[in-house]
Write a protein that holds these residues in place. Structure first.
Motif, PDB file in Angstrom:
ATOM      1  N   GLU A 149      36.335  42.566  34.596  1.00 48.02           N
ATOM      2  CA  GLU A 149      37.135  41.839  33.607  1.00 48.02           C
ATOM      3  C   GLU A 149      38.373  42.645  33.220  1.00 48.02           C
ATOM      4  OE1 GLU A 149      34.957  40.596  30.125  1.00 48.02           O
ATOM      5  OE2 GLU A 149      33.362  39.718  31.351  1.00 48.02           O
ATOM      6  N   ARG A 150      38.175  43.951  32.977  1.00 45.93           N
ATOM      7  CA  ARG A 150      39.306  44.807  32.601  1.00 45.93           C
ATOM      8  C   ARG A 150      40.328  44.878  33.732  1.00 45.93           C
ATOM      9  NH1 ARG A 150      35.140  48.072  30.707  1.00 45.93           N
ATOM     10  NH2 ARG A 150      35.426  49.540  32.404  1.00 45.93           N
TER      11      ARG A 150
ATOM     12  N   GLU B 135      42.318  41.716  33.856  1.00 44.41           N
ATOM     13  CA  GLU B 135      43.312  41.699  32.773  1.00 44.41           C
ATOM     14  C   GLU B 135      44.500  42.595  33.118  1.00 44.41           C
ATOM     15  OE1 GLU B 135      41.227  42.857  29.237  1.00 44.41           O
ATOM     16  OE2 GLU B 135      39.993  41.046  29.243  1.00 44.41           O
ATOM     17  N   LEU B 136      44.212  43.780  33.660  1.00 41.39           N
ATOM     18  CA  LEU B 136      45.299  44.685  34.061  1.00 41.39           C
ATOM     19  C   LEU B 136      46.158  44.072  35.146  1.00 41.39           C
ATOM     20  CD1 LEU B 136      43.584  48.188  34.134  1.00 41.39           C
ATOM     21  CD2 LEU B 136      45.478  47.472  32.671  1.00 41.39           C
ATOM     22  N   LYS B 137      45.508  43.479  36.128  1.00 43.12           N
ATOM     23  CA  LYS B 137      46.241  42.861  37.227  1.00 43.12           C
ATOM     24  C   LYS B 137      47.126  41.732  36.699  1.00 43.12           C
ATOM     25  CE  LYS B 137      45.631  40.751  41.735  1.00 43.12           C
ATOM     26  NZ  LYS B 137      44.677  40.272  42.745  1.00 43.12           N
TER      27      LYS B 137
ATOM     28  N   GLY C 206      27.904  46.722  33.432  1.00 42.93           N
ATOM     29  CA  GLY C 206      29.064  47.621  33.439  1.00 42.93           C
ATOM     30  C   GLY C 206      30.083  47.210  34.482  1.00 42.93           C
ATOM     31  N   LEU C 207      29.602  46.808  35.663  1.00 44.08           N
ATOM     32  CA  LEU C 207      30.493  46.354  36.728  1.00 44.08           C
ATOM     33  C   LEU C 207      31.225  45.083  36.316  1.00 44.08           C
ATOM     34  CD1 LEU C 207      31.608  46.577  39.604  1.00 44.08           C
ATOM     35  CD2 LEU C 207      29.540  45.378  40.393  1.00 44.08           C
TER      36      LEU C 207
END
Length: 94
Positions: free
Chosen positions: A68-69, A72-74, A62-63
């Protein structure tokens, strides 16, 4: 990994990590454990150590997904200025 099916066995690496947990760390991990692993443990289908190992593995995965998310946001927000000042609430007398 397929944790929902209830047939997942923990990897040996995570079993060893679970064995090295202190009592406090084990308690904290057990308190975060939800349905699937705790039910198997309560029904004697899974030892506490193996349940802890599965929870460790589940949280690590989960971490990794969260990281990864966030990456991607950054990346998608590069060059965008963010205003981090808190909103101010002004009381108006009536």
């Amino acid at each position: 990994m397929d944790y929902a099916m209830g047939s997942k066995s923990p990897s040996e690496e995570y079993v060893e990590r679970a064995k090295r947990l202190s009592n406090d760390e084990s308690e904290r991990l057990l308190s975060r454990m939800r349905g699937r692993f705790s039910r198997r443990m309560e029904n004697n289908n899974l030892s506490t150590t193996k349940a802890l190992a599965l929870q460790l593995e589940y949280e690590d995965e989960g971490l990794a997904e969260w990281r990864e998310r966030m990456a991607e946001l950054k990346k998608s927000h590069e060059g965008v200025e963010v205003n981090n000042t808190p909103d101010r609430i002004i009381a108006v007398d009536q």
